[in-house]
Design a protein around this motif. Structure first.
Motif, PDB file in Angstrom:
ATOM      1  N   ALA A  30      45.975  34.320  45.381  1.00  0.00           N
ATOM      2  CA  ALA A  30      46.974  35.288  44.926  1.00  0.00           C
ATOM      3  C   ALA A  30      46.292  36.566  44.457  1.00  0.00           C
ATOM      4  O   ALA A  30      45.162  36.539  43.960  1.00  0.00           O
ATOM      5  N   ASP A  31      46.988  37.676  44.629  1.00  0.00           N
ATOM      6  CA  ASP A  31      46.421  38.975  44.231  1.00  0.00           C
ATOM      7  C   ASP A  31      45.999  38.987  42.769  1.00  0.00           C
ATOM      8  O   ASP A  31      44.982  39.567  42.409  1.00  0.00           O
ATOM      9  N   SER A  32      46.795  38.323  41.935  1.00  0.00           N
ATOM     10  CA  SER A  32      46.494  38.322  40.498  1.00  0.00           C
ATOM     11  C   SER A  32      45.226  37.536  40.173  1.00  0.00           C
ATOM     12  O   SER A  32      44.600  37.763  39.145  1.00  0.00           O
ATOM     13  N   ASP A  33      44.831  36.612  41.046  1.00  0.00           N
ATOM     14  CA  ASP A  33      43.651  35.783  40.799  1.00  0.00           C
ATOM     15  C   ASP A  33      42.424  36.225  41.592  1.00  0.00           C
ATOM     16  O   ASP A  33      41.335  35.707  41.392  1.00  0.00           O
ATOM     17  N   ARG A  34      42.595  37.172  42.489  1.00  0.00           N
ATOM     18  CA  ARG A  34      41.524  37.557  43.410  1.00  0.00           C
ATOM     19  C   ARG A  34      40.276  38.051  42.672  1.00  0.00           C
ATOM     20  O   ARG A  34      39.159  37.637  42.978  1.00  0.00           O
ATOM     21  N   ASP A  35      40.440  38.914  41.688  1.00  0.00           N
ATOM     22  CA  ASP A  35      39.283  39.427  40.948  1.00  0.00           C
ATOM     23  C   ASP A  35      38.544  38.310  40.209  1.00  0.00           C
ATOM     24  O   ASP A  35      37.313  38.320  40.137  1.00  0.00           O
ATOM     25  N   ASP A  36      39.302  37.351  39.672  1.00  0.00           N
ATOM     26  CA  ASP A  36      38.673  36.230  38.969  1.00  0.00           C
ATOM     27  C   ASP A  36      37.815  35.397  39.913  1.00  0.00           C
ATOM     28  O   ASP A  36      36.707  34.987  39.567  1.00  0.00           O
TER      29      ASP A  36
END
Length: 154
Positions: A30-36
């Motif tokens: 998910a976009d919200s988890d991509r950086d993590d």
């Protein structure tokens, strides 16, 4: 491994950012988890860079790390979303009910509960009685009924 070799590997690792970011899209993060996920991949890779035997295999090594990290974060995210959806649906249901309807829905007599429990397929009624009336643990119930613990737990 010499310090020079390690610094060269770090430089090559830094060039792989776009590739790792692309893998997260590939894995459906998910976009919200991509950086993590990308951050965790680079932290893990940086910490274990000295263990990489051949710098030519760095891409496949990073692929494996990214796959594992994406899977872990994806499972955490899925559980979080499931909990949020469950909470929201219960909250919406309560908002729709008036105070009288809410009281009517939760007003069960002992006979009603007894009927509901007995209407379940065996061994569920017996498990419920042992758990909530006799206050046995799931492990004790499994041993007593000679059943698998996971079967009792469900």
């Amino acid at each position: 491994m010499t310090e020079k070799e390690l610094s060269e590997r770090r430089a090559v690792l830094c060039e792989k950012y776009d590739k790792i970011l692309g893998l997260t899209y590939h894995f459906g993060v998910a976009d919200s988890d991509r950086d993590d996920v990308v951050q965790e991949v680079f932290v893990a890779a940086y910490l274990h860079l000295h263990q990489l035997r051949d710098i030519e295999s760095m891409d496949s090594w990073l692929y494996k790390i990214a796959m594992r990290k994406a899977g872990r974060i994806g499972r955490k995210s899925k559980r979080r979303e499931d909990k949020e959806l469950l909470y929201e649906s219960c909250e919406q249901e309560l908002d729709r009910l008036s105070a009288e309807e809410y009281a009517a829905k939760i007003d069960f007599s002992d006979e009603d509960i007894f009927e509901m429990v007995n209407s379940l397929k065996p061994p569920a009624p017996e498990i419920i009685r042992l758990r909530y009336v006799s206050e046995l643990s799931m492990v004790e119930i499994a041993k007593l009924l000679k059943m698998n613990y996971n079967t009792v737990k469900r």
